[in-house]
Design a protein around this motif. Structure first.
Motif, mmCIF file in Angstrom:
data_model
loop_
_atom_site.group_PDB
_atom_site.id
_atom_site.type_symbol
_atom_site.label_atom_id
_atom_site.label_comp_id
_atom_site.label_asym_id
_atom_site.label_seq_id
_atom_site.Cartn_x
_atom_site.Cartn_y
_atom_site.Cartn_z
ATOM 1 N N THR A 92 0.813 -1.273 -0.202
ATOM 2 C CA THR A 92 -0.141 0.075 0.368
ATOM 3 C C THR A 92 0.646 1.134 -0.183
ATOM 4 N N LEU A 93 0.028 2.084 -0.075
ATOM 5 C CA LEU A 93 1.872 3.714 0.154
ATOM 6 C C LEU A 93 1.826 3.929 1.789
ATOM 7 N N SER A 94 1.339 3.333 2.644
ATOM 8 C CA SER A 94 1.425 3.461 3.929
ATOM 9 C C SER A 94 2.388 2.360 4.099
ATOM 10 N N SER A 95 2.777 1.001 3.794
ATOM 11 C CA SER A 95 3.446 0.226 4.138
ATOM 12 C C SER A 95 4.441 0.374 2.853
ATOM 13 N N ARG A 166 -3.861 9.690 4.891
ATOM 14 C CA ARG A 166 -3.127 10.644 6.288
ATOM 15 C C ARG A 166 -1.433 10.225 5.465
ATOM 16 N N SER A 167 -1.276 9.244 4.910
ATOM 17 C CA SER A 167 0.482 9.089 4.392
ATOM 18 C C SER A 167 0.866 10.636 3.715
ATOM 19 N N LEU A 168 -0.114 10.525 2.373
ATOM 20 C CA LEU A 168 0.179 11.397 1.585
ATOM 21 C C LEU A 168 0.129 12.469 1.707
ATOM 22 N N VAL A 169 -0.293 13.206 2.539
ATOM 23 C CA VAL A 169 -0.867 14.211 3.314
ATOM 24 C C VAL A 169 0.753 14.679 4.350
ATOM 25 N N ASP A 170 0.787 13.662 5.596
ATOM 26 C CA ASP A 170 1.553 13.612 6.381
ATOM 27 C C ASP A 170 3.210 13.482 6.011
ATOM 28 N N LEU A 171 3.648 12.132 5.056
ATOM 29 C CA LEU A 171 4.670 11.670 5.103
ATOM 30 C C LEU A 171 5.374 12.235 3.258
ATOM 31 N N ALA A 173 3.481 14.339 0.579
ATOM 32 C CA ALA A 173 3.462 15.910 0.499
ATOM 33 C C ALA A 173 4.332 16.512 0.555
ATOM 34 N N PRO A 174 5.681 16.273 1.198
ATOM 35 C CA PRO A 174 6.286 17.559 1.555
ATOM 36 C C PRO A 174 7.902 16.988 0.457
ATOM 37 N N LEU A 175 8.169 15.700 0.614
ATOM 38 C CA LEU A 175 8.460 15.593 -0.277
ATOM 39 C C LEU A 175 8.086 15.473 -2.216
ATOM 40 N N ILE A 176 6.889 15.601 -2.046
ATOM 41 C CA ILE A 176 6.008 15.497 -3.247
ATOM 42 C C ILE A 176 6.636 17.617 -4.023
ATOM 43 N N GLU A 177 6.290 18.097 -2.643
ATOM 44 C CA GLU A 177 6.187 19.536 -2.854
ATOM 45 C C GLU A 177 7.966 20.000 -3.183
ATOM 46 N N GLU A 178 9.183 19.292 -2.662
ATOM 47 C CA GLU A 178 10.468 19.488 -2.890
ATOM 48 C C GLU A 178 11.194 18.526 -3.607
ATOM 49 N N SER A 179 10.459 17.629 -4.512
ATOM 50 C CA SER A 179 11.052 16.939 -5.529
ATOM 51 C C SER A 179 10.848 17.879 -6.683
ATOM 52 N N GLY A 180 9.634 19.273 -6.765
ATOM 53 C CA GLY A 180 8.908 19.726 -8.040
ATOM 54 C C GLY A 180 7.913 19.140 -9.087
ATOM 55 N N CYS A 218 -10.538 10.962 -4.346
ATOM 56 C CA CYS A 218 -10.022 11.274 -2.847
ATOM 57 C C CYS A 218 -8.429 11.736 -2.417
ATOM 58 N N TYR A 219 -8.073 10.375 -3.377
ATOM 59 C CA TYR A 219 -6.600 11.290 -2.960
ATOM 60 C C TYR A 219 -5.681 12.152 -2.819
ATOM 61 N N VAL A 220 -6.047 12.722 -4.927
ATOM 62 C CA VAL A 220 -5.985 13.301 -5.119
ATOM 63 C C VAL A 220 -6.486 14.951 -4.609
ATOM 64 N N GLN A 221 -7.784 14.955 -4.233
ATOM 65 C CA GLN A 221 -8.826 15.899 -3.187
ATOM 66 C C GLN A 221 -7.432 16.263 -2.316
ATOM 67 N N HIS A 222 -7.024 15.383 -1.438
ATOM 68 C CA HIS A 222 -6.336 15.729 -0.569
ATOM 69 C C HIS A 222 -4.934 16.392 -0.507
ATOM 70 N N LEU A 223 -4.352 15.487 -1.811
ATOM 71 C CA LEU A 223 -3.150 15.774 -2.059
ATOM 72 C C LEU A 223 -2.992 17.430 -2.263
ATOM 73 N N TYR A 224 -3.668 17.724 -2.744
ATOM 74 C CA TYR A 224 -3.546 18.877 -3.294
ATOM 75 C C TYR A 224 -4.076 19.882 -2.693
ATOM 76 N N ASP A 225 -4.869 20.199 -1.687
ATOM 77 C CA ASP A 225 -5.255 20.508 -0.409
ATOM 78 C C ASP A 225 -3.472 21.247 0.425
ATOM 79 N N ALA A 226 -3.294 19.573 0.490
ATOM 80 C CA ALA A 226 -1.701 19.868 1.234
ATOM 81 C C ALA A 226 -0.680 20.334 0.745
#
Length: 351
Positions: A92-95, A166-171, A173-180, A218-226
């Motif tokens: 999974t994305l979390s595991s 929760r994994s997408l938002v907390d873990l 998202a910061p790395l996706i932002e950093e990677s551009g 749902c994943y897209v919406q929450h990641l977009y918001d994060a």
């Protein structure tokens, strides 16, 4: 009389000037900075002619080596490509975040063998198995696209969907932002039949597909918001590659071809399914279809096709590839016209 004519001309010129200012203000949103006025930033490749693409996921991606197949599609269009991955069977994305790469054995094949190191030419053989962890992959490189998928049932169930969010938002998202990079979620498909992997409660093919689709929205919406806004009020727009919807389209229109999309176990992709998957990812990333003609040579460097010891499955013929290519074109164009895969509706009321 001359004074009167000059005055009319002056008024006419002033009207033209103010009209031009008004049109420019409307076009460029002068005086406004709301999210509605500033569209999401879709992003673009940083270097013309070069694509940097990372893959995160499980066997849905590594069966038939979808990453290298996509690379070969780009190279057929004369792009220079850099790719890397962090893949793990059944993840999974979390595991995947917790356990990291699981390809040390599966990718220990001749096509994955790396050239000897100049510093240690007689050293042990090294293989292209990907990055050790998600953070290694995303935190140490800049990427144009990050292609990722969850477990095939994960987005369809509330508990696993919530965990992924929760994994997408907390873990992530910061790395996706950093990677551009632009995140692209691979929307997976319903199984060949509902008795596979205890999926009876997910419904028939249409219902299973809808549940997975809603989960990825749902994943897209929450990641977009994060992800943070840029200075202009826009932000990176995560995308969905609607692979499952193309599977569903073929289920409804060409049942024989739909059955050919599956490996013998009824849920992994066959080479036909992986070709379809790669076409959808390419179409989603580039906003255009990949090369029309499938080349058998695109699979020569696949690190793995099916499980070791299994009889190889046949590759799509030229005629079959044409059917799959057209199905991808049809579904993706329809999805784009309907705006189906942009963050707009809330599919996460249970999160």
């Amino acid at each position: 009389m001359a004074h009167c004519i000059l005055g009319r001309r002056t008024v006419f010129v002033l009207v033209l000037i103010f009209t031009l200012i008004f049109v420019l203000a409307m076009k460029f949103n002068f005086g406004g900075s709301s999210q509605e006025q500033s569209p999401p930033v879709l992003g673009a490749m940083r270097d013309e002619g070069t694509v940097r693409i990372a893959f995160l996921g499980n066997s849905i991606l590594y069966y038939n080596d979808c990453p290298r197949l996509i690379v070969n599609m780009f190279r057929a269009e004369n792009y220079s490509v850099k790719q890397d991955s962090c893949l793990r069977g059944g993840a999974t994305l979390s595991s995947l975040w917790d356990k990291g790469n699981g390809m040390a054995i599966k990718f220990a094949t001749e096509p994955a063998l790396l050239p000897p190191s100049p510093d240690d030419p007689d050293g042990p053989s090294l293989y292209d198995i990907g990055a050790a962890t998600v953070s290694n992959l995303l935190g140490e490189e800049r990427w144009d696209y990050i292609v990722m998928n969850d477990h095939t049932q994960g987005p369809a169930r509330n508990a696993t969907r919530n965990s992924a969010v929760r994994s997408l938002v907390d873990l992530y998202a910061p790395l996706i932002e950093e990677s551009g990079a632009i995140p692209i979620f691979v929307q997976t498909w319903a199984y060949l039949n509902s008795s596979i992997k205890n999926a009876e409660d997910l419904g028939d093919t249409e219902e299973f597909t809808r549940r997975v689709r809603d989960g990825y929205r749902c994943y897209v919406q929450h990641l977009y918001d994060a992800l943070p806004q840029d200075e202009g009020g826009g932000r990176v727009l995560p995308l969905i590659a609607p692979v499952g919807d193309v599977f569903l389209y073929l289920y409804q229109t060409d049942r024989d071809m739909w059955e050919r999309l599956f490996y013998r176990d009824g849920f992994h992709p066959s080479p036909h399914g992986t070709y379809l998957e790669a076409c959808v990812v390419y179409r989603t990333a580039m906003d255009e279809m990949p090369p029309r003609l499938l080349e058998d040579t695109w699979w020569l460097d696949a690190r793995v096709m099916q499980p070791a010891g299994e009889e190889p499955m046949v590759l799509p013929t030229e005629e079959e590839a044409e059917v799959l290519w057209e199905a991808v074109r049809h579904v993706c164009e329809e999805a784009k016209e309907n705006g189906n895969y942009r963050p707009s509706d809330n599919y996460c009321s249970d999160v």
